[in-house]
Design an enzyme around this catalytic site. Structure first.
Site, PDB file in Angstrom:
ATOM      1  N   GLY A  14       0.818  -1.216   0.000  1.00 47.72           N
ATOM      2  CA  GLY A  14       0.000   0.000   0.000  1.00 47.72           C
ATOM      3  C   GLY A  14       0.846   1.256   0.000  1.00 47.72           C
ATOM      4  CE1 TYR A 130     -10.936   3.264   5.531  1.00 51.16           C
ATOM      5  CE2 TYR A 130     -11.464   5.539   6.102  1.00 51.16           C
ATOM      6  CZ  TYR A 130     -10.527   4.539   5.897  1.00 51.16           C
ATOM      7  OH  TYR A 130      -9.186   4.813   6.072  1.00 51.16           O
ATOM      8  CD1 TRP A 155      -8.343  14.050   4.014  1.00 51.50           C
ATOM      9  CD2 TRP A 155      -7.833  15.924   2.929  1.00 51.50           C
ATOM     10  NE1 TRP A 155      -9.440  14.874   4.072  1.00 51.50           N
ATOM     11  CE2 TRP A 155      -9.152  16.031   3.411  1.00 51.50           C
ATOM     12  CE3 TRP A 155      -7.296  16.989   2.224  1.00 51.50           C
ATOM     13  CZ2 TRP A 155      -9.937  17.163   3.204  1.00 51.50           C
ATOM     14  CZ3 TRP A 155      -8.082  18.122   2.028  1.00 51.50           C
ATOM     15  CH2 TRP A 155      -9.381  18.207   2.504  1.00 51.50           C
TER      16      TRP A 155
HETATM   17  P1  NDP Z   1      -3.692   1.231   0.615  1.00 53.77           P
HETATM   18  O1  NDP Z   1      -5.113   1.031   0.163  1.00 53.77           O
HETATM   19  O2  NDP Z   1      -2.718   1.893  -0.271  1.00 53.77           O
HETATM   20  O3  NDP Z   1      -3.083  -0.204   1.002  1.00 53.77           O
HETATM   21  C1  NDP Z   1      -3.820  -1.155   1.703  1.00 53.77           C
HETATM   22  C2  NDP Z   1      -2.917  -2.333   1.970  1.00 53.77           C
HETATM   23  O4  NDP Z   1      -3.674  -3.343   2.665  1.00 53.77           O
HETATM   24  C3  NDP Z   1      -2.362  -2.988   0.696  1.00 53.77           C
HETATM   25  O5  NDP Z   1      -1.017  -3.384   0.922  1.00 53.77           O
HETATM   26  C4  NDP Z   1      -3.241  -4.210   0.568  1.00 53.77           C
HETATM   27  O6  NDP Z   1      -2.667  -5.288  -0.147  1.00 53.77           O
HETATM   28  C5  NDP Z   1      -3.377  -4.590   2.035  1.00 53.77           C
HETATM   29  N1  NDP Z   1      -4.433  -5.582   2.250  1.00 53.77           N
HETATM   30  C6  NDP Z   1      -5.711  -5.536   1.811  1.00 53.77           C
HETATM   31  N2  NDP Z   1      -6.364  -6.661   2.201  1.00 53.77           N
HETATM   32  C7  NDP Z   1      -5.463  -7.430   2.893  1.00 53.77           C
HETATM   33  C8  NDP Z   1      -5.517  -8.698   3.549  1.00 53.77           C
HETATM   34  N3  NDP Z   1      -6.657  -9.419   3.614  1.00 53.77           N
HETATM   35  N4  NDP Z   1      -4.394  -9.157   4.162  1.00 53.77           N
HETATM   36  C9  NDP Z   1      -3.235  -8.445   4.115  1.00 53.77           C
HETATM   37  N5  NDP Z   1      -3.125  -7.242   3.530  1.00 53.77           N
HETATM   38  C10 NDP Z   1      -4.220  -6.741   2.923  1.00 53.77           C
HETATM   39  O7  NDP Z   1      -3.767   1.950   2.038  1.00 53.77           O
HETATM   40  P2  NDP Z   1      -2.985   3.258   2.529  1.00 53.77           P
HETATM   41  O8  NDP Z   1      -1.530   2.959   2.550  1.00 53.77           O
HETATM   42  O9  NDP Z   1      -3.509   4.445   1.792  1.00 53.77           O
HETATM   43  O10 NDP Z   1      -3.542   3.359   4.024  1.00 53.77           O
HETATM   44  C11 NDP Z   1      -2.746   2.928   5.138  1.00 53.77           C
HETATM   45  C12 NDP Z   1      -3.542   3.179   6.406  1.00 53.77           C
HETATM   46  O11 NDP Z   1      -3.878   4.563   6.491  1.00 53.77           O
HETATM   47  C13 NDP Z   1      -4.865   2.425   6.531  1.00 53.77           C
HETATM   48  O12 NDP Z   1      -5.036   2.012   7.860  1.00 53.77           O
HETATM   49  C14 NDP Z   1      -5.914   3.457   6.175  1.00 53.77           C
HETATM   50  O13 NDP Z   1      -7.163   3.177   6.776  1.00 53.77           O
HETATM   51  C15 NDP Z   1      -5.273   4.697   6.754  1.00 53.77           C
HETATM   52  N6  NDP Z   1      -5.727   5.939   6.158  1.00 53.77           N
HETATM   53  C16 NDP Z   1      -5.586   6.125   4.808  1.00 53.77           C
HETATM   54  C17 NDP Z   1      -6.042   7.305   4.235  1.00 53.77           C
HETATM   55  C18 NDP Z   1      -5.917   7.556   2.766  1.00 53.77           C
HETATM   56  O14 NDP Z   1      -6.231   8.677   2.339  1.00 53.77           O
HETATM   57  N7  NDP Z   1      -5.460   6.601   1.968  1.00 53.77           N
HETATM   58  C19 NDP Z   1      -6.657   8.373   5.051  1.00 53.77           C
HETATM   59  C20 NDP Z   1      -6.740   8.059   6.454  1.00 53.77           C
HETATM   60  C21 NDP Z   1      -6.279   6.877   6.968  1.00 53.77           C
HETATM   61  P3  NDP Z   1      -2.949  -5.482  -1.744  1.00 53.77           P
HETATM   62  O15 NDP Z   1      -1.892  -4.687  -2.438  1.00 53.77           O
HETATM   63  O16 NDP Z   1      -2.819  -6.950  -1.948  1.00 53.77           O
HETATM   64  O17 NDP Z   1      -4.326  -4.957  -2.021  1.00 53.77           O
END
Ligand code: NDP
Length: 306
Positions: A14, A130, A155
């Site tokens: 991610g 969410y 964000w």
């Molecule tokens: P991303 O959506 O970029 O990444 C999510 C990650 O979770 C990916 O590596 C994905 O893997 C992994 N994942 C999904 N399902 C599973 C599973 N069953 N087992 C293991 N891994 C899994 O997230 P961000 O980096 O943007 O967000 C990081 C954190 O920040 C999260 O907690 C999010 O809630 C929080 N956050 C994010 C915001 C944003 O704007 N993005 C805002 C506020 C908070 P795969 O590549 O295989 O899908």
């Protein structure tokens, strides 16, 4: 010789998880392990136990989540499995193994009705599936593993995966003008800056059993609206040779989405500074670094005119 520490990173593909794997964030002797979703599904209790049994991890950082805010409104079970059940499983398993857990949460736990910055003590009142699933994940982490740090962020943008910066750059290249909502206020946050904060806290918890725990906020300093953010992105890209297009302000009511979003979700980072000495830099500076990586360095006036 420095002590060797193994750190387990979840969600390593991610935005935040990718940045967490930058070796510069970690002290000498740190070995990072970031299994893919296929190698370790965080909704699978047995898989988590098996992973933690492999080696004596010094800390676990959970950046895995279900982050599709609008899709979560119709995929409720999937959102709760990843954002509520998985943190519960991770917190219980890390507590049994005596390992600190660093977990990431969101500004969407708040209702966004008050203009003052939210502190970790502001009551949560999520307005979306969410947000509710993330609030439940926080409760699970707090109640199962006392050695935890929860960082709420907002964000999040980076050079990786889909995010607001990349969407605006694409649209600015494709369209003559953009329309972006101007009545939601928040703090853009660099995934790289957040990852540096998470790494510092994970290392503090790993080496010091008395290091501060609890819930804190990590966002880049300052606040804007999505429209203000879009204008800064387009202007920053133009300074690097990209197209400059007008960005029109529209109200949220003109851009309906399945999930309700908080109107005001500026987060106070005062408790983060008090606990860990971290002071996130202004969001515009962080944006410049991301644009340098996505678009290239800023051009001089002569280069722009040529
Ligand atoms: P991303 O959506 O970029 O990444 C999510 C990650 O979770 C990916 O590596 C994905 O893997 C992994 N994942 C999904 N399902 C599973 C599973 N069953 N087992 C293991 N891994 C899994 O997230 P961000 O980096 O943007 O967000 C990081 C954190 O920040 C999260 O907690 C999010 O809630 C929080 N956050 C994010 C915001 C944003 O704007 N993005 C805002 C506020 C908070 P795969 O590549 O295989 O899908």
């Amino acid at each position: 010789m420095p002590e060797t520490r193994d750190i387990l990173i979840l969600g390593g593909t991610g935005q935040v998880g990718t940045e967490l794997q930058a070796p510069a964030l970690w002290g000498a002797g740190t070995r990072l392990h970031a299994p893919s979703r296929a190698a370790l599904d965080v909704t699978d209790a047995a898989a988590i136990d098996a992973a933690l049994a492999q080696r004596p991890y010094a800390a676990v950082v959970n950046a895995a989540a279900y982050t599709a805010v609008d899709r979560a409104e119709s995929e409720i079970a999937a959102a709760w499995a990843l954002n509520a059940v998985a943190p519960a499983l991770l917190a219980a398993a890390t507590a049994r193994a005596g390992i600190p857990l660093v977990h990431v949460s969101t500004d969407y736990v708040f209702d966004g009705r008050t203009e003052a910055p939210c502190t970790p003590d502001t009551p949560v009142d999520p307005q979306s599936v969410y947000g509710a699933s993330k609030a439940a994940g926080e409760i699970a982490v707090r109640s199962a593993n006392p050695r935890h740090a929860i960082l709420r962020t907002a964000w999040v943008v980076s050079p990786h995966r889909g995010n607001f910066v990349k969407t605006m750059l694409r649209l600015a290249a494709e369209r003559e003008r953009l329309s972006v909502v101007d009545d939601q206020h928040g703090s853009p946050t660099s995934a790289g800056d957040l990852a540096a904060g998470l790494a510092q806290i994970a290392q503090a918890l790993a080496r010091d059993p008395t290091a501060p725990t609890g819930t804190h906020h990590f966002v880049n300093a300052g606040a804007t609206t999505w429209c203000g953010f879009a204008r800064a992105i387009v202007a920053g890209a133009a300074r690097r040779g990209g197209r400059s297009v007008p960005v029109d302000a529209i109200p949220t009511s003109a851009f309906p989405t399945p999930a309700r979003r908080p109107a005001h979700s500026v987060l106070s980072t005062a408790s983060l500074t008090a606990a860990y000495g971290l002071r996130p830099r202004p969001w515009a500076e962080a944006l410049d670094d991301i644009l340098d990586r996505l678009v290239g360095p800023e051009r001089t006036t002569t280069e722009t005119q040529a």
